[in-house]
Design a protein around this motif. Structure first.
Motif, PDB file in Angstrom:
ATOM      1  N   SER A 384      10.939  -3.227  19.445  1.00 23.02           N
ATOM      2  CA  SER A 384      10.066  -3.263  20.619  1.00 23.02           C
ATOM      3  C   SER A 384      10.912  -3.389  21.879  1.00 23.02           C
ATOM      4  O   SER A 384      12.114  -3.639  21.826  1.00 23.02           O
ATOM      5  CB  SER A 384       9.087  -4.443  20.517  1.00 23.02           C
ATOM      6  N   GLY A 385      10.236  -3.215  23.011  1.00 24.43           N
ATOM      7  CA  GLY A 385      10.928  -3.366  24.287  1.00 24.43           C
ATOM      8  C   GLY A 385      11.593  -2.088  24.760  1.00 24.43           C
ATOM      9  O   GLY A 385      11.401  -1.001  24.210  1.00 24.43           O
ATOM     10  N   LYS A 386      12.386  -2.243  25.771  1.00 21.80           N
ATOM     11  CA  LYS A 386      13.034  -1.114  26.420  1.00 21.80           C
ATOM     12  C   LYS A 386      14.357  -0.763  25.750  1.00 21.80           C
ATOM     13  O   LYS A 386      15.152  -1.651  25.415  1.00 21.80           O
ATOM     14  CB  LYS A 386      13.273  -1.441  27.902  1.00 21.80           C
ATOM     15  N   ILE A 387      14.603   0.519  25.513  1.00 24.35           N
ATOM     16  CA  ILE A 387      15.859   0.987  24.932  1.00 24.35           C
ATOM     17  C   ILE A 387      16.977   0.799  25.961  1.00 24.35           C
ATOM     18  O   ILE A 387      16.853   1.250  27.102  1.00 24.35           O
ATOM     19  CB  ILE A 387      15.753   2.470  24.528  1.00 24.35           C
ATOM     20  N   PRO A 388      18.076   0.159  25.578  1.00 26.24           N
ATOM     21  CA  PRO A 388      19.199  -0.013  26.527  1.00 26.24           C
ATOM     22  C   PRO A 388      19.955   1.299  26.704  1.00 26.24           C
ATOM     23  O   PRO A 388      21.023   1.500  26.111  1.00 26.24           O
ATOM     24  CB  PRO A 388      20.052  -1.095  25.853  1.00 26.24           C
ATOM     25  N   PHE A 389      19.401   2.176  27.515  1.00 23.00           N
ATOM     26  CA  PHE A 389      19.933   3.541  27.644  1.00 23.00           C
ATOM     27  C   PHE A 389      21.074   3.571  28.650  1.00 23.00           C
ATOM     28  O   PHE A 389      20.960   4.117  29.755  1.00 23.00           O
ATOM     29  CB  PHE A 389      18.806   4.493  28.061  1.00 23.00           C
ATOM     30  N   THR A 390      22.190   2.972  28.251  1.00 20.87           N
ATOM     31  CA  THR A 390      23.404   2.973  29.075  1.00 20.87           C
ATOM     32  C   THR A 390      24.601   3.195  28.164  1.00 20.87           C
ATOM     33  O   THR A 390      24.507   3.056  26.950  1.00 20.87           O
ATOM     34  CB  THR A 390      23.577   1.640  29.824  1.00 20.87           C
ATOM     35  N   GLY A 391      25.726   3.533  28.756  1.00 18.65           N
ATOM     36  CA  GLY A 391      26.953   3.684  27.991  1.00 18.65           C
ATOM     37  C   GLY A 391      26.805   4.688  26.855  1.00 18.65           C
ATOM     38  O   GLY A 391      26.245   5.776  27.011  1.00 18.65           O
ATOM     39  N   GLN A 392      27.281   4.317  25.665  1.00 15.79           N
ATOM     40  CA  GLN A 392      27.255   5.219  24.515  1.00 15.79           C
ATOM     41  C   GLN A 392      25.845   5.543  24.066  1.00 15.79           C
ATOM     42  O   GLN A 392      25.612   6.590  23.450  1.00 15.79           O
ATOM     43  CB  GLN A 392      28.043   4.584  23.359  1.00 15.79           C
ATOM     44  N   GLY A 409      10.879   3.672  27.054  1.00 13.56           N
ATOM     45  CA  GLY A 409      12.007   3.994  27.918  1.00 13.56           C
ATOM     46  C   GLY A 409      12.770   5.207  27.433  1.00 13.56           C
ATOM     47  O   GLY A 409      12.605   5.681  26.309  1.00 13.56           O
ATOM     48  N   THR A 410      13.633   5.714  28.277  1.00 11.71           N
ATOM     49  CA  THR A 410      14.460   6.880  27.961  1.00 11.71           C
ATOM     50  C   THR A 410      15.289   6.593  26.717  1.00 11.71           C
ATOM     51  O   THR A 410      15.804   5.494  26.561  1.00 11.71           O
ATOM     52  CB  THR A 410      15.389   7.187  29.158  1.00 11.71           C
ATOM     53  N   PRO A 411      15.383   7.587  25.768  1.00  9.12           N
ATOM     54  CA  PRO A 411      14.961   8.992  25.860  1.00  9.12           C
ATOM     55  C   PRO A 411      13.549   9.269  25.332  1.00  9.12           C
ATOM     56  O   PRO A 411      13.190  10.433  25.168  1.00  9.12           O
ATOM     57  CB  PRO A 411      16.008   9.690  24.986  1.00  9.12           C
ATOM     58  N   LEU A 412      12.771   8.240  25.020  1.00 11.46           N
ATOM     59  CA  LEU A 412      11.406   8.446  24.547  1.00 11.46           C
ATOM     60  C   LEU A 412      10.512   8.892  25.703  1.00 11.46           C
ATOM     61  O   LEU A 412      10.784   8.603  26.868  1.00 11.46           O
ATOM     62  CB  LEU A 412      10.860   7.155  23.938  1.00 11.46           C
ATOM     63  N   VAL A 413       9.423   9.578  25.350  1.00 12.38           N
ATOM     64  CA  VAL A 413       8.461  10.019  26.363  1.00 12.38           C
ATOM     65  C   VAL A 413       7.713   8.817  26.929  1.00 12.38           C
ATOM     66  O   VAL A 413       7.383   8.774  28.117  1.00 12.38           O
ATOM     67  CB  VAL A 413       7.482  11.046  25.747  1.00 12.38           C
ATOM     68  N   ARG A 414       7.471   7.841  26.083  1.00 10.92           N
ATOM     69  CA  ARG A 414       6.713   6.667  26.503  1.00 10.92           C
ATOM     70  C   ARG A 414       7.534   5.801  27.455  1.00 10.92           C
ATOM     71  O   ARG A 414       8.639   5.380  27.130  1.00 10.92           O
ATOM     72  CB  ARG A 414       6.312   5.845  25.282  1.00 10.92           C
ATOM     73  N   LYS A 415       6.982   5.564  28.616  1.00 10.03           N
ATOM     74  CA  LYS A 415       7.656   4.736  29.611  1.00 10.03           C
ATOM     75  C   LYS A 415       7.242   3.282  29.458  1.00 10.03           C
ATOM     76  O   LYS A 415       6.158   2.965  28.995  1.00 10.03           O
ATOM     77  CB  LYS A 415       7.324   5.228  31.030  1.00 10.03           C
ATOM     78  N   CYS A 416       8.115   2.409  29.873  1.00  5.47           N
ATOM     79  CA  CYS A 416       7.839   0.974  29.798  1.00  5.47           C
ATOM     80  C   CYS A 416       6.942   0.545  30.952  1.00  5.47           C
ATOM     81  O   CYS A 416       6.961   1.145  32.031  1.00  5.47           O
ATOM     82  CB  CYS A 416       9.143   0.179  29.833  1.00  5.47           C
ATOM     83  N   GLN A 417       6.131  -0.502  30.751  1.00  4.67           N
ATOM     84  CA  GLN A 417       5.252  -1.004  31.800  1.00  4.67           C
ATOM     85  C   GLN A 417       6.040  -1.503  32.993  1.00  4.67           C
ATOM     86  O   GLN A 417       5.643  -1.290  34.140  1.00  4.67           O
ATOM     87  CB  GLN A 417       4.374  -2.131  31.246  1.00  4.67           C
ATOM     88  N   ASP A 418       7.143  -2.143  32.765  1.00  4.16           N
ATOM     89  CA  ASP A 418       7.933  -2.634  33.887  1.00  4.16           C
ATOM     90  C   ASP A 418       8.536  -1.492  34.672  1.00  4.16           C
ATOM     91  O   ASP A 418       8.767  -1.598  35.869  1.00  4.16           O
ATOM     92  CB  ASP A 418       9.029  -3.589  33.396  1.00  4.16           C
TER      93      ASP A 418
END
Length: 497
Positions: A384-392, A409-418
């Motif tokens: 659950s939560g936001k994917i840490p889409f940074t670095g590798q 969150g990225t790269p998923l289509v579903r965006k986070c509420q925050d």
């Protein structure tokens, strides 16, 4: 003459006017028939006809001239038929027999004498002969990729000098013989893709103290993993995937010392013989969603694969201390808990597959520092939560995270509420900032207009002399502009006439 695609065209009755002891014609074109001229060579000690485009049977006379051989390789041809029931090589210096990658059929010769590596990867059938223990000096036995059936003979446990045993890709049944406890020199054991059953014996922990590679993949082993696998301090590859193993993953895996080292030994050159011949070790590793065969780079493989079992319990945090680990696959089990933030300690990790489990919580942001990670699969869990889409982590697509309904969150289509809240707040701030800018803009224009009109007016009203001078100057300018206009008009009119 090896490895140069040399083609030998001679008549069937040709007899070489010489005798040789060393004949290496690997990768030369000698076929399709087995070379008849070889019959005249009585002093052969080294013979390599590998990959020589031979597609016939081995003639009977060959076995009469081969008893003094110290090295024999007929691999990677299309040799057919059955091997003789008895292979007797009298030379005490015989280093290797290699009949692999041909089309041989029938049973394994029931009598094989000598102490040498034996490689049979063909279509051999039947069972492994109990007389295999006659090869008391055997160091390498490779019977993989055949159609052998039956149980592993107990006599195999008498080969106390054996270092490498490949029985993979056959139809072998039953449990591991307890006589295997005598194979204290064993460094590689590959029994993958058979129909072996029973529990993984606990004596493995103490019997195979020199074991580097243990591959029991795709069998029918069941029960719990032995608690003290950590005693295998030299182990580089542990593959127990596709069995029916249950229980928790032992926390003692953290004590696999060889996997905690970032530099590993050279497996490729483990097996040498006295006359300089070398057996090239090999291993099939399932990683990154594909089968890869390692030979020369086998020393780079440090792997744990426990996938496709019924293992449960929490993710073993201690496994993150194995800093030399390159491949880790725990997919298709029932593992719960969270991925620990210490996963970033696996600094050499190239492939991580934790898919189809019951893992939960957030994906640790520390994973973005795994700079060697080229394959990641966290799909079908409860993250659950936001994917840490940074670095590798930015190098992976949505497929690596699919099947986690609470991830966003990225790269998923579903965006986070925050993310939506941040966007709305940012837009509001921009709007507010824009309103302030517009108000100050119009206010400054108004002030500029007022100052531009009123200041000169007050100055001229106070200073009468300045006022007269200013208007005299304006009159002169106006008169000069009117004069210039008249002159220009007169010139244009004269040109038209």
């Amino acid at each position: 003459m090896d490895s140069n695609s040399f083609r030998l065209n001679v008549s069937p009755n040709w007899v070489p006017p010489f005798q040789v002891e060393y004949l290496d014609m690997g990768s030369c074109h000698l076929g399709p028939s087995f070379p008849v001229w070889l019959q005249s060579q009585k002093n052969l000690q080294y013979l390599d006809f590998s990959n020589a485009s031979i597609s016939s049977h081995i003639p009977n006379w060959f076995w009469n001239i081969s008893f003094n051989l110290q090295y024999l390789s007929l691999s990677h041809n299309q040799l057919q038929g059955q091997l003789p029931n008895s292979l007797n090589f009298s030379s005490p210096f015989l280093a290797q027999i290699d009949f692999s990658s041909n089309l041989f059929e029938g049973p394994i010769p029931f009598s094989i004498k000598g102490g040498h590596p034996i490689k049979h990867r063909n279509n051999l059938t039947g069972s492994i002969p109990s007389t295999i223990n006659n090869c008391s000096g055997l160091i390498v036995l490779d019977l993989g990729n055949n159609n052998l059936s039956g149980m592993i003979p107990k006599s195999l446990g008498r080969l106390q000098l054996l270092q490498s045993l490949h029985l993979n890709d056959n139809k072998l049944l039953g449990e591991l013989p307890s006589s295997f406890q005598n194979l204290s020199s064993l460094e590689l054991l590959d029994l993958s893709y058979n129909e072996l059953s029973g529990k993984v014996p606990s004596w493995i922990e103490t019997a195979f103290i020199n074991l580097v590679i243990l591959n029991l993949r795709s069998n029918a082993f069941f029960g719990r993993l032995p608690d003290r696998l950590s005693n295998l301090s030299s182990l580089h590859v542990l593959d127990l995937a596709q069995n029916n193993l249950t229980g928790k993953i032992p926390a003692t895996l953290v004590e696999l010392k060889a996997m905690a080292q970032e530099r590993n030994m050279d497996m490729y050159s483990l097996y040498h013989s006295g006359n300089g011949s070398r057996y090239d070790e090999r291993l099939i590793v399932i990683t990154k969603g594909q089968s890869l065969e390692y030979t020369r780079t086998l020393s780079l493989v440090v792997s744990i694969d426990l996938s496709d079992n019924n293992l449960s319990g929490e993710f073993p945090e201690g496994i993150t201390k194995l800093s030399g680990l390159v491949f880790l696959n725990l997919s298709m089990n029932h593992i719960i808990g969270q991925i620990p933030g210490s996963i970033s300690m696996l600094c050499q990790l190239s492939s991580l597959d934790l898919s189809s489990n019951k893992l939960s919580g957030t994906i640790p942001s520390s994973m973005s520092s795994l700079t060697f990670l080229g394959y990641l699969n966290l799909s079908n869990n409860n993250f659950s939560g936001k994917i840490p889409f940074t670095g590798q982590m930015t190098t992976f697509t949505e497929l690596a995270f699919a099947g986690n309904p609470n991830l966003c969150g990225t790269p998923l289509v579903r965006k986070c509420q925050d993310e939506d809240l941040d966007k709305r707040q940012s837009a509001l701030e921009d709007k507010i900032d824009g309103g302030y800018v517009d108000q100050w803009f119009y206010l400054s224009i108004g002030l500029g207009f007022v100052v531009g009109i009123l200041v000169p007016y007050f100055v001229l009203a106070i200073r009468r002399s300045w006022c007269d001078a200013y208007f005299d100057f304006v009159d002169k300018i106006v008169k000069w502009l009117l004069f210039k206009r008249r002159v220009t008009y007169a010139k244009n009119h004269a040109r038209r006439q």
